[in-house]
Design a protein around this motif. Structure first.
Motif, short mmCIF file in Angstrom:
data_model
loop_
_atom_site.label_atom_id
_atom_site.label_comp_id
_atom_site.label_asym_id
_atom_site.label_seq_id
_atom_site.Cartn_x
_atom_site.Cartn_y
_atom_site.Cartn_z
N ALA A 70 0.83 -1.22 0.00
CA ALA A 70 0.00 0.00 0.00
C ALA A 70 0.86 1.26 0.00
N SER A 71 1.94 1.19 0.78
CA SER A 71 2.85 2.35 0.82
C SER A 71 3.50 2.58 -0.54
N ALA A 72 3.90 1.46 -1.19
CA ALA A 72 4.52 1.59 -2.52
C ALA A 72 3.52 2.11 -3.54
N GLN A 73 2.26 1.62 -3.46
CA GLN A 73 1.23 2.09 -4.40
C GLN A 73 0.95 3.57 -4.20
N GLN A 74 0.94 4.01 -2.93
CA GLN A 74 0.71 5.42 -2.65
C GLN A 74 1.85 6.30 -3.19
N SER A 75 3.06 5.78 -3.05
CA SER A 75 4.22 6.52 -3.58
C SER A 75 4.14 6.66 -5.09
N LEU A 76 3.72 5.57 -5.78
CA LEU A 76 3.58 5.63 -7.22
C LEU A 76 2.49 6.61 -7.64
N THR A 77 1.38 6.60 -6.93
CA THR A 77 0.28 7.51 -7.25
C THR A 77 0.71 8.96 -7.04
N ASP A 78 1.39 9.23 -5.93
CA ASP A 78 1.85 10.59 -5.66
C ASP A 78 2.85 11.06 -6.70
N PHE A 79 3.73 10.17 -7.12
CA PHE A 79 4.72 10.55 -8.13
C PHE A 79 4.06 10.89 -9.46
N ARG A 80 3.13 10.04 -9.89
CA ARG A 80 2.45 10.32 -11.15
C ARG A 80 1.66 11.61 -11.09
N ALA A 81 1.03 11.86 -9.94
CA ALA A 81 0.26 13.11 -9.83
C ALA A 81 1.17 14.33 -9.84
N ARG A 82 2.33 14.18 -9.24
CA ARG A 82 3.24 15.31 -9.14
C ARG A 82 3.97 15.56 -10.46
N GLU A 83 4.39 14.47 -11.11
CA GLU A 83 5.19 14.62 -12.33
C GLU A 83 4.35 14.57 -13.59
#
Length: 781
Positions: A246-259
Motif C-alpha cells: 500500500a505504501s509503494a502504491q501510494q508513492s507511485l500515485t503521488d509521483f504520477r500526480a506530481r510529475e
C-alpha cells in the motif's frame, strides 16, 4: 548334584512345601485382574476431508522417516494424557476406600492441589464423622463433606461402623494409571490395541473408554494448535506485505500526480521488461529471506519440544523444504529419532541411561544444531542472492540513466508495486490452505473400537500353585547347595589325610545298640534264669554276629548285618594298631577326641573288646574323672575305681571289674568324684599306675577327656605309647580338629591315626553306600 539333593531332601521338601502353601494362599486371596481393550488407528483427518486444499507439508506419511505409531504410543502413555484422564474421573482414580465400596461415595470433587491423604469415617445413626489429622468434620447423610480441597457425599449409612478413604495426589494417580496401560501395535498395520487392567470390570471398561476419548481429543487439539500457529504466522506476513504494498502504491500515485507522467513504460519497454523480472525475483528472494530469518529466530530461542515443532514448521515452509542440504540433515534427524524410539519402546526397551540411547540423543542434538546452521547459511545465501540482484538492478538502472529521471522513477515505483502484489497473492493462497486445515475438526488418530465387556486375565489357580511348587523346588535346591557349601565338617574317608595330614585308622559305622542289648538279653534268658545277668554291653558287639544264626526278618537281617559290620570295623582297627608302620608293639593307648559326644568311649570300649577276643589281656581305664561314661556302657555300679587306686585307698585288683564272657578283659571305672581331677591325672601316682599296668597287661586302653575341654588328655598322652584320635563324621570341624592335634603335638604325643566315627550314616550319604551294599551281600550269603 543328585546326591546333594538326596542328602538334603528334607530341606528341599520343606522349602517347596512352604513356597507352595504361600503361593496357594496368595492365589486364593489374590484379587481377579480384568482387562478392557480399545482399538485406535492412525489417520490424517485433514488430508481425508480437505484433500490438497489442506496440504501444508507438515504431515508425513507412515514410515517415511519416523514411526508415527510408536510416537502415538508414547503420547498415549505420557503423564499429560494420564493427568487429563485423572481430572475427568477423580472419583475412580484418586479415591481408594477400605471398608466400603467406592460407589458408596457420591459427588466426589477433588481439586488438583487437594492436600489430603487419609480420611477416617465413622458412621453414626444420623451423621458421618470425618477425621483427617487434627481436623474433624461432621455432616449428615446426603450432605457434602468438605476437607482441604476435596468434597464428597455419603448418601446412606453403610452396614459397617467405620471406613477409611485415601485420596491420591494427581501425580500419584497418574503414575498408577500409566502403569496399567498396555499399548501395542498390530503387526504390519497402523492399528494400536490399547489395554487397561484393574480389579473392577466396570471401572476398567469406563476408564479405558475415557482414556481413548481423552487421547483422541488431545490429538485433535494438538493438530489444531499447530494449524492455528501456522495460520497466524502467514497472516502476520501477509499483513506486513500488504502494508508495504500500500505504501509503494501510494508513492507511485503521488509521483504520477506530481510529475504528470503516466506513460513512462512506453519509453522503457525493452529495459523495463528486464528490470521488472529482476525486481520480481528480488522480491521473492527477499520474502523467502524474511520468512527464513523469522523461523531461524524462533528455532534458536526455542528448546525441547518447541524447538522440534519449530524445525518441522521450517521444513514444511515453501522454499526451505527444497534445499537439499536442509532436507538431508532433517532426514538424518528423523532417522536418529526413529532409532531412539525403537530402542526405548517395545518388549526389550532400553533405559534412558543406556549409552546407545544417550549417543542417539547427542546425535539428534548435533544434527539439530547443524540444521540451524544450515538454515542460517540458507539465509546468508539469500542475502548474497539479493546482493547480486541489487547489483544487476543497479546496472540496469545505469543503463536507463540516459532516459529522463522521472520516467525511470515511475518505472521503479511501478515495478515495486507489482513485486509486492505478487508476493501478497502467494501469501493469500497459503493463508487459505491454513484456514481450511484449521477448520477440519480431527486429529491424527481415531477410535476404531471402544472397550465393551472387560475380560478376566488372571491365570488359573492350579497352574499358579504348580508354578509356586516349582519355584519352591528351585529355592530348596539352592538352599541344599548352599548348605553343602557352608558345611565344612569332615564327612569322608579321604578328608582325614587331606585335612588333618594323618592316616585314617578306620571307619566306625552306625550300630543299633538297642538291638544288641535285646539280642544279648534274649540269649541270656534262653540259657536259663541262672545265666541272666545285669551286664548287657551297650557298645560291645562281639557275640551277636558270631552266635546268632536263626531265621531273620528283613529288618532283623539289616540290624544283624549292621552289628556284624561294627564287629569287623573294630577288628580292622585292631589290625591297623597291631601292624603299624614302625612295627613296635603298643602297650598303652589313649583314646580321645576334640569335643564331647564324638564317640571316644564307644571306640575305646570296643577296641579293648576286640583285643580281648584275640586272647590278649586288656585293661580298659576310664580316665575321664569329670564325666565318666564307661560304667554306663557296661552297666556297672561305681563303687571304687581309678580315683581310689591313684589315692592308694584300694588296690588295682580290687577296683577292676571283669567283663562277663571274657577271661582277659577288665574294666577300671573312674571311681568317685574329686575336686582336683587335673592334679590327680598329672601326678606321679598316675605315671606309676600307667607303668605298672603296662607290665601286667598286653594292652591298656585309656578313655580320656576331650583334648580341647581339659588338659587331661595331653597329660595322659605323654605316658602312653600312642593316641587314637576320634572325629565324628558330619560334626567335627577341620579347624577344631587341627587345634586339638596341635595340643597333642605340643606335648610330643604320638598320634597313631584318626578314627572316623559315623553313628549317623554320614559317610554313606557323602562317600557312597557301595561298601555297605557289598558287605551286606557278602554277610547275607
Amino acid at each position: 548334584m543328585l546326591a546333594v539333593l538326596r542328602r538334603n531332601w528334607q530341606i528341599v521338601s520343606a522349602v517347596a512345601l512352604l513356597v507352595g502353601i504361600a503361593s496357594a494362599v496368595m492365589t486364593v486371596r489374590a484379587t481377579p485382574v480384568w482387562r478392557a481393550r480399545g482399538v485406535i488407528k492412525l489417520v490424517n483427518t485433514r488430508q481425508v476431508l480437505a484433500g490438497d486444499l489442506a496440504s501444508d507439508n507438515s504431515a508425513m506419511p507412515v514410515g517415511s522417516y519416523t514411526d508415527p505409531l510408536q510416537s502415538q504410543i508414547q503420547i498415549l502413555t505420557s503423564r499429560s494424557i494420564a493427568g487429563a484422564v485423572v481430572d475427568s474421573e477423580p472419583a475412580l482414580l484418586r479415591v481408594q476406600t477400605r471398608g466400603i465400596l467406592p460407589t458408596q461415595l457420591a459427588q466426589v470433587d477433588l481439586r488438583s492441589d487437594a492436600d489430603l491423604d487419609t480420611v477416617n469415617l465413622t458412621f453414626e445413626p444420623s451423621r458421618v464423622i470425618a477425621k483427617t489429622g487434627a481436623f474433624t468434620v461432621t455432616a449428615g447423610y446426603g450432605t457434602p463433606i468438605r476437607l482441604n480441597g476435596a468434597s464428597f457425599v455419603v448418601p446412606a449409612r453403610p452396614n459397617v461402623p467405620d471406613a477409611t478413604v485415601k485420596f491420591l495426589s494427581r501425580e500419584a494417580a497418574g503414575a498408577a494409571l500409566v502403569s496399567r496401560i498396555k499399548a501395542k501395535q498390530r503387526p504390519e498395520s497402523d492399528v494400536i490395541d490399547v489395554d487397561y487392567i484393574g480389579g473392577d470390570p466396570r471401572q476398567v471398561q469406563l476408564i479405558a473408554n475415557r482414556l481413548l476419548k481423552v487421547f483422541t481429543e488431545a490429538s485433535a487439539t494438538a493438530v489444531r494448535q499447530r494449524s492455528q500457529a501456522r495460520r497466524e504466522f502467514i497472516r502476520q506476513q501477509l499483513a506486513r506485505n500488504d502494508s508495504v504494498e500500500a505504501s509503494a502504491q501510494q508513492s507511485l500515485t503521488d509521483f504520477r500526480a506530481r510529475e504528470q507522467m503516466f506513460n513512462g513504460k512506453e519509453k522503457f519497454t525493452e529495459g523495463q521488461r528486464d528490470l521488472l523480472a529482476l525486481r520480481v525475483q528480488r522480491g521473492n528472494v527477499a520474502s523467502d529471506r524474511d520468512v527464513a530469518q523469522q523461523l531461524l529466530g524462533t528455532i534458536q530461542s526455542a528448546r525441547g519440544a518447541e524447538r522440534a515443532r519449530a524445525l518441522r514448521v521450517a521444513i514444511s515452509t515453501p522454499g526451505i523444504n527444497g534445499n537439499p542440504v536442509i532436507a538431508r540433515i532433517h532426514e538424518q534427524i528423523v532417522r536418529y529419532r526413529t532409532m531412539r524410539d525403537s530402542m526405548i519402546t517395545g518388549r526389550f526397551a532400553s533405559a534412558l541411561s543406556n549409552p546407545d540411547v544417550q549417543r542417539l540423543d547427542s546425535l539428534v542434538a548435533q544434527n539439530e544444531e547443524q540444521l540451524s546452521d544450515a538454515l542460517q547459511a540458507y539465509v546468508g545465501s539469500l542475502n548474497a542472492k539479493i546482493a547480486v540482484l541489487d547489483a544487476t538492478l543497479s546496472q540496469s538502472a545505469a543503463t536507463l540513466d540516459r532516459l529522463p529521471a522521472a520516467a525511470a522513477e515511475e518505472v521503479r515505483l511501478s515495478t515495486q508495486v507489482e513485486s509486492l502484489h505478487k508476493v501478497g497473492e502467494q501469501l493469500r493462497e497459503q493463508l487459505q490452505k491454513a484456514q481450511i486445515a484449521d477448520a477440519v475438526q480431527g486429529g491424527e488418530v481415531e477410535v476404531v473400537d471402544y472397550a465393551t465387556v472387560a475380560s478376566l486375565v488372571s491365570g488359573g489357580k492350579v497352574p499358579r500353585i504348580l508354578i509356586g511348587l516349582l519355584v519352591g523346588l528351585v529355592l530348596g535346591a539352592g538352599a541344599a547347595f548352599l548348605r553343602e557349601h557352608l558345611d565344612t565338617t569332615i564327612k569322608r574317608r579321604d578328608d582325614i589325610p587331606r585335612v588333618l595330614r594323618l592316616p585314617s585308622m578306620g571307619v566306625i559305622p552306625a550300630i543299633d545298640h538297642k538291638y544288641i542289648r535285646k539280642r544279648a538279653l534274649e540269649r541270656s534268658m534262653a540259657n536259663g534264669p541262672n545265666h541272666a545277668t545285669k551286664r548287657t554291653p551297650g557298645a560291645s558287639v562281639a557275640g551277636v554276629a558270631e552266635k546268632y544264626k536263626d531265621k531273620l526278618s528283613r529288618s532283623a537281617e539289616k540290624q544283624m548285618i549292621r552289628a556284624a559290620m561294627g564287629v569287623e570295623a573294630f577288628a580292622s582297627l585292631r589290625t591297623h594298631m597291631l601292624y603299624g608302620e614302625d612295627g613296635t608293639r603298643l602297650r598303652t593307648v589313649v583314646v580321645t577326641s576334640c569335643a564331647p559326644k564324638d564317640g571316644k568311649s564307644t571306640v575305646s570300649s570296643n577296641i579293648a573288646e576286640a583285643y580281648a577276643r584275640s586272647g590278649s589281656r586288656v585293661l580298659l581305664v576310664d580316665a575321664d574323672l569329670r564325666r565318666p561314661r564307661l560304667h554306663e556302657v557296661f552297666d556297672e555300679v561305681v563303687e571304687v575305681g581309678l580315683t581310689e587306686v591313684l589315692n592308694g585307698t584300694v588296690t588295682l585288683e580290687a577296683a577292676m571289674r571283669p567283663i562277663p564272657g571274657s577271661r582277659s578283659f577288665a574294666l577300671l571305672p573312674a571311681g568317685s568324684r574329686v575336686v582336683n581331677p587335673s592334679e590327680l591325672v598329672n601326678s606321679d601316682a598316675m605315671k606309676r599306675f600307667v607303668e605298672s599296668t603296662r607290665a601286667q597287661f598286653d594292652l591298656v586302653v585309656i578313655d580320656s577327656p576331650p583334648v580341647l575341654a581339659v588338659s587331661d588328655a595331653a597329660v595322659l598322652a605323654r605316658y602312653a605309647d600312642g593316641v587314637l584320635f576320634v572325629v565324628k563324621a558330619g560334626v567335627t570341624e577341620p579347624a577344631i580338629a587341627r587345634a586339638a592335634l596341635m595340643e597333642l603335638d605340643a606335648v610330643d604325643a604320638r598320634v597313631l591315626g584318626v578314627v572316623l566315627n559315623d553313628p549317623n550314616d554320614t559317610l554313606a550319604r557323602f562317600d557312597g553306600d557301595h561298601y555297605y551294599s557289598y558287605y551286606s551281600q557278602y554277610m547275607t550269603a
